[in-house]
Scaffold this active site. Sequence first.
Site, mmCIF file in Angstrom:
data_model
loop_
_atom_site.group_PDB
_atom_site.id
_atom_site.type_symbol
_atom_site.label_atom_id
_atom_site.label_comp_id
_atom_site.label_asym_id
_atom_site.label_seq_id
_atom_site.Cartn_x
_atom_site.Cartn_y
_atom_site.Cartn_z
ATOM 1 N N LYS B 54 -18.877 -46.051 55.595
ATOM 2 C CA LYS B 54 -17.715 -45.472 54.923
ATOM 3 C C LYS B 54 -17.028 -44.442 55.818
ATOM 4 O O LYS B 54 -17.513 -44.133 56.901
ATOM 5 C CB LYS B 54 -18.146 -44.841 53.611
ATOM 6 C CG LYS B 54 -19.219 -43.781 53.768
ATOM 7 C CD LYS B 54 -19.765 -43.358 52.417
ATOM 8 C CE LYS B 54 -20.832 -42.287 52.637
ATOM 9 N NZ LYS B 54 -21.046 -41.468 51.463
ATOM 10 N N ARG B 149 -24.889 -36.316 40.724
ATOM 11 C CA ARG B 149 -23.617 -36.566 41.383
ATOM 12 C C ARG B 149 -22.967 -37.835 40.834
ATOM 13 O O ARG B 149 -21.975 -37.784 40.143
ATOM 14 C CB ARG B 149 -23.844 -36.672 42.902
ATOM 15 C CG ARG B 149 -22.594 -36.637 43.725
ATOM 16 C CD ARG B 149 -22.870 -36.705 45.224
ATOM 17 N NE ARG B 149 -23.458 -37.995 45.612
ATOM 18 C CZ ARG B 149 -23.516 -38.456 46.862
ATOM 19 N NH1 ARG B 149 -23.057 -37.726 47.855
ATOM 20 N NH2 ARG B 149 -24.054 -39.626 47.133
ATOM 21 N N TYR B 275 -4.091 -17.191 72.010
ATOM 22 C CA TYR B 275 -3.467 -16.591 70.830
ATOM 23 C C TYR B 275 -4.198 -15.319 70.397
ATOM 24 O O TYR B 275 -5.428 -15.268 70.395
ATOM 25 C CB TYR B 275 -3.493 -17.577 69.660
ATOM 26 C CG TYR B 275 -2.441 -18.652 69.752
ATOM 27 C CD1 TYR B 275 -1.097 -18.339 69.700
ATOM 28 C CD2 TYR B 275 -2.801 -19.981 69.874
ATOM 29 C CE1 TYR B 275 -0.124 -19.331 69.771
ATOM 30 C CE2 TYR B 275 -1.839 -20.989 69.943
ATOM 31 C CZ TYR B 275 -0.499 -20.647 69.888
ATOM 32 O OH TYR B 275 0.450 -21.620 69.955
ATOM 33 N N MET B 323 -4.371 -25.714 69.210
ATOM 34 C CA MET B 323 -4.293 -27.008 68.518
ATOM 35 C C MET B 323 -4.698 -28.180 69.405
ATOM 36 O O MET B 323 -5.392 -29.092 68.972
ATOM 37 C CB MET B 323 -2.891 -27.234 67.967
ATOM 38 C CG MET B 323 -2.825 -28.396 67.000
ATOM 39 S SD MET B 323 -1.203 -28.566 66.242
ATOM 40 C CE MET B 323 -1.175 -27.146 65.168
#
Lengths: 380, 380
Positions: B54, B149, B275, B323
């Site tokens: 998955k 769950r 930054y 980023m």
Amino acid sequence: MMEINILNQDLKKKYNKYFQQYGSVLFINKNNIIYNSTIISSKSKKSKIFPVIKANAYGMGVIAITNILIELGYKSIFLANIAEGVEVRKKFKSLNIYILNCGQPLNAQILIKHNLIPVLNSVEDIKSWVCGNLNNESCVIHLDTGMNRLGLSYSNILDLKKTKYINKLKIKFLMTHLASAENAKKKFNEIQLNKLQKYTKIISKIKNHSIKSSICNSSGIWLGEKYLLNIVRPGASFLGINPLLNKQNPLKETVSMYAQITQIRKALKNTSVGYGQTVKLKKDSLLATISIGYSNGLSRLLSNKGSVYINNKKLDILGRVSMDLTVIDISKFNDRELKIGDIVEIFGPNKSLEKFAIENNTIPYEILCNIDKNIPKIIV
Amino acid sequence: MMEINILNQDLKKKYNKYFQQYGSVLFINKNNIIYNSTIISSKSKKSKIFPVIKANAYGMGVIAITNILIELGYKSIFLANIAEGVEVRKKFKSLNIYILNCGQPLNAQILIKHNLIPVLNSVEDIKSWVCGNLNNESCVIHLDTGMNRLGLSYSNILDLKKTKYINKLKIKFLMTHLASAENAKKKFNEIQLNKLQKYTKIISKIKNHSIKSSICNSSGIWLGEKYLLNIVRPGASFLGINPLLNKQNPLKETVSMYAQITQIRKALKNTSVGYGQTVKLKKDSLLATISIGYSNGLSRLLSNKGSVYINNKKLDILGRVSMDLTVIDISKFNDRELKIGDIVEIFGPNKSLEKFAIENNTIPYEILCNIDKNIPKIIV
């Protein structure tokens, strides 16, 4: 400012097939992008605006976001790398596409083939570009003024005069990047601006004509008019990410995220929840399992401490967040108030993306970039 | 055990265009998947193995991984939701595809249309399936034995007898999920196994024939033969994620990640990096900017504390991870030892994915799931 409560009952019905099939869904509010664009335009005065929509438009889908920006009249964008440039060029033939990091060694042919404008970050980039760029296409030069990250240093700039390369460059503009633009109190912003202006003078003198320049990212636009220069490069501000540190957001957040209730169960006191049995219930509880987990953008850091909202009520995450499922305590609701299929807000009207990011020990940019590309992103 | 040092000079050359265009690249070592498959097979004895792949095969690309599994002889897989099932079904017509969470309300038509086998998690799921499943297709029933769950509770199971629905179900097998399988010392594993066996007897008695069952995820397979039952459901163990807590990994890690040096600079003492100017250099330093950041899988949590490797030397991350760029200290190397374009290991031969995950305050599963889908994943 928060106007993204778009999930009224009609919209729930309209988009339910996405929840059924994907578990979680992200909504992007186009009106808020338009609002933010208006604010950015007004703050930018006469400077040209070149939106930065790298990293798949901060995870939001670069094609969809580019479409909106073109509709709003933007003609130039910045992207991170050549792969992004090639992808966007396929759909948008006449857009000006600037590439911030062209890869090593810089390959002028592929840039020219796809009509991408390089940002040259180093002396090596300049050499490769001049040698491969036989048609004399334009470029941008990145100057380092304090990030110590990308761009020519002061000594690189002084050396330019001695080389033959500088004469062969058709420079669209010079750019640098601010380190602390979100904090207007930092003197470093002004130091960087002064350096850029000094470097621009040097290069203009070498080239014997005046050259344009750019320093503002999103936050920079809020630093005052003298920072605007010829071109500004806002990015996340289109999505309404707050450009100001510890101040009220002048923009409107644009993104909200939801999942659905997969199952509801009554769980007995002293039973545990989830992997590793990290929580034991202090009383008989009503639990809901929701269809989102760390593979979809709900970080494991929120295990046993995050929260979500249903019908505007805050509900705690119980146990570990798993890959695509999370258990929450819905004991605040009585037995039949909620049902499977009900919508759960991860962030949105009740919890800003900004607040959600703080809970995740990060910034909104990282939250958005980490949202699974498979999750449907619906522009509403 | 670590045999993924695949980036010799020839391979660097072969794959350099990916580094140029994308900045970072992920390698998946097929031989190690085959090795892990052999170990899993041998540990699973006569139980059938249905791989769980998955979340886009834990971020690795579900189509590529399914191809390998089919080549290895697997005929059945588990996926998270219908969207994943539809995607995989398009490419693989004869594979048995089980869907762990079919969405709410359960839509039998779409499952049948795409020949997907549902795992029914609740009484509501069973009702929807029976009402919509006119051709009497098979299903799996999920029983909760302690995760709180997904799955039917004990009282749900007892109630089944009273309904007409149970007679209309063609049950392939019953399944439950272990909460602490990676820790063989936990008694809870045995409690869950006993519950599943008890519930299986009850349902077999109602149905008047013996029904198969399944409890093992990857880690469960290492708990001993009595846990194997009829079907095991390993997932991440194919990728070599350690199934054992605080013990040596019996599998081979399969995934490694690299970026390239974009720029090298000499930076002066007392200047800052990145930054927010979060670090000030204590001495004149040699820095490299590398083409990876938090949008590609290098978390901001590693700002000022993570490390990467070049030529087997450990190098510190300086300042905030941005980023798509990160700055590292390469002062350990002399001036001309490294050059732009050199390859940087994020995790791989020098740092296991397991160790990288610990540095990120999480587990390998979350690291892999968060790796940008845009990054090329090359099977070598």
